[in-house]
Design a protein around this motif. Structure first.
Motif, PDB file in Angstrom:
ATOM      1  N   GLU A 249      89.583 -97.297  30.960  1.00 40.46           N
ATOM      2  CA  GLU A 249      91.029 -97.370  31.161  1.00 40.46           C
ATOM      3  C   GLU A 249      91.598 -96.066  31.715  1.00 40.46           C
ATOM      4  O   GLU A 249      92.417 -96.070  32.641  1.00 40.46           O
ATOM      5  N   ILE A 250      91.145 -94.934  31.157  1.00 32.65           N
ATOM      6  CA  ILE A 250      91.637 -93.634  31.638  1.00 32.65           C
ATOM      7  C   ILE A 250      91.208 -93.394  33.082  1.00 32.65           C
ATOM      8  O   ILE A 250      92.002 -92.950  33.923  1.00 32.65           O
ATOM      9  N   ALA A 251      89.956 -93.722  33.383  1.00 37.21           N
ATOM     10  CA  ALA A 251      89.439 -93.491  34.737  1.00 37.21           C
ATOM     11  C   ALA A 251      90.153 -94.363  35.765  1.00 37.21           C
ATOM     12  O   ALA A 251      90.552 -93.873  36.834  1.00 37.21           O
ATOM     13  N   MET A 252      90.332 -95.647  35.455  1.00 38.99           N
ATOM     14  CA  MET A 252      90.986 -96.542  36.402  1.00 38.99           C
ATOM     15  C   MET A 252      92.452 -96.191  36.589  1.00 38.99           C
ATOM     16  O   MET A 252      93.007 -96.321  37.682  1.00 38.99           O
ATOM     17  N   GLN A 253      93.090 -95.735  35.535  1.00 42.37           N
ATOM     18  CA  GLN A 253      94.490 -95.324  35.651  1.00 42.37           C
ATOM     19  C   GLN A 253      94.616 -94.137  36.613  1.00 42.37           C
ATOM     20  O   GLN A 253      95.480 -94.130  37.498  1.00 42.37           O
ATOM     21  N   LYS A 254      93.763 -93.140  36.442  1.00 40.08           N
ATOM     22  CA  LYS A 254      93.809 -91.958  37.304  1.00 40.08           C
ATOM     23  C   LYS A 254      93.541 -92.334  38.765  1.00 40.08           C
ATOM     24  O   LYS A 254      94.178 -91.797  39.689  1.00 40.08           O
TER      25      LYS A 254
END
Length: 275
Positions: free
Chosen positions: A127-132
Motif C-alpha cells: 500500500e505504501i509503495a503503490m501510494q508513492k
C-alpha cells in the motif's frame, strides 16, 4: 477520462504481465461508467485517494481525501462488471497473464480471492509503495516505478501440468477436460482443483472465456466486418448458436449488439462498453 496503456519494458516481466494502464479522471469531469467483460487475465488495480463500494456486479469508485489507497484483485468473474468513477481518480491497473500473478505470490491465487472483486494487499509494503508511485505526476515515471517494484517481488512459479494445459487449450479450445486430464494421468477432479487453485477458473470456464476473447481479437482485426457465422468457425465454436449462447452468458447481450457498442482501448486486450 484519459487511459494510457503500456507494455512491460522489462523482459522478465513480459513473461508474466501482458500490459498495464494508468487511468485518470479529472475532478471537474462528469462521472463515467463502463462495462468490462470476463478475461483469462488476473487484473490487479490500485487507486489513489479513493474508496470503492461494491453491489451486485457494480463497482463505484469515488474520490476520498480520507483514504490513501484502494486496492483490488479481479480474477473470478464470468459476467460483465460495471465500473463507475466519480470525482478525481488516478488508477493503475495491471493485466497478469494466466498463471502470471502466481509468480509473485507466497500462496496460491485462490487464497487472495473469494468473490468477483477482492481487496488485494499481497505484500507488507504494497500500500505504501503503490501510494508513492501513484503520487508521481509523470505518467512515464509511474510506469517505470511500477515495473521496478514488481520485478523485485518475483519469486517464480512452476507447475507440473498447468502451463502445458493452458497451451493445449490455446491450441485447441475444443479439447475436452477428460482428454486433458488423461494426458497427464490425473483425474478430472484433480485437474479442476489445480485450475481453481492457481487460475480461479475451471478448465471449462477458461476455454469459454478464451474463445470469447479470440472473437474480440478477430473482429478487432477485421474492423467488425466479419460475418458472425464465419466468426464462429474461425474461433472454434461448434456453430453460430454455440457462439451466441456463450456471448449472452459472458456479456448479457447478443454478439451483434455487443460488437456495435464495443470500444477497444488503444488496440489492446482492454474492451469496454461505455454506459
Amino acid at each position: 477520462m484519459d487511459v494510457n496503456q503500456f507494455k512491460p519494458r522489462n523482459q522478465e516481466l513480459q513473461k508474466y504481465i501482458d500490459s498495464f494502464y494508468i487511468l485518470t479522471h479529472p475532478e471537474n469531469e462528469k462521472e463515467v461508467s463502463y462495462l468490462t467483460f470476463p478475461t483469462p487475465f488476473s487484473v490487479v488495480a490500485a487507486v489513489l485517494n479513493a474508496k470503492s463500494s461494491v453491489s451486485s456486479e457494480r463497482i463505484t469508485t469515488t474520490y476520498s481525501s480520507s483514504v490513501s489507497l484502494d486496492t483490488s484483485l479481479v480474477c473470478r468473474f464470468n459476467k460483465p462488471i460495471c465500473f463507475k468513477y466519480q470525482g478525481k481518480i488516478k488508477e493503475v491497473c495491471i493485466y497478469f497473464k494466466p498463471l502470471g500473478l502466481n509468480a509473485f505470490l507466497q500462496k496460491p491465487l485462490e487464497s487472495y480471492s473469494s468473490s468477483f472483486f477482492d481487496k488485494f494487499i499481497p505484500f507488507s509494503d504494497y500500500e505504501i509503495a503503490m501510494q508513492k508511485i501513484l503520487e508521481l505526476d509523470d505518467i512515464d515515471s509511474i510506469s517505470i516505478k511500477i515495473e521496478e517494484y514488481w520485478i523485485k517481488k518475483r519469486i517464480g512459479f512452476e507447475h507440473p501440468f498447468l502451463f502445458d494445459s493452458i497451451h493445449k487449450i490455446q491450441e485447441n479450445p475444443k479439447i475436452k477436460t477428460s482428454e486433458l486430464a488423461s494426458s497427464y494421468n490425473i483425474s478430472q477432479k484433480t485437474l479442476i482443483t489445480h485450475f481453481k487453485r492457481h487460475l480461479c477458473k475451471t478448465p471449462t470456464e477458461f476455454k469459454k472465456i478464451l474463445r470469447f476473447r479470440k472473437a474480440l481479437t478477430k473482429m478487432q482485426s477485421a474492423n467488425k466486418k466479419t460475418r458472425l457465422t464465419e466468426l464462429s468457425y474461425m474461433i472454434d465454436f461448434f456453430d453460430q448458436s454455440h457462439m451466441v449462447g456463450d456471448f449472452k452468458s459472458l456479456t448479457g447481450i447478443s454478439p451483434k449488439a455487443f460488437f456495435k457498442k464495443l470500444k477497444c482501448i488503444e488496440n489492446s486486450n482492454i474492451h469496454w462498453i461505455f454506459t
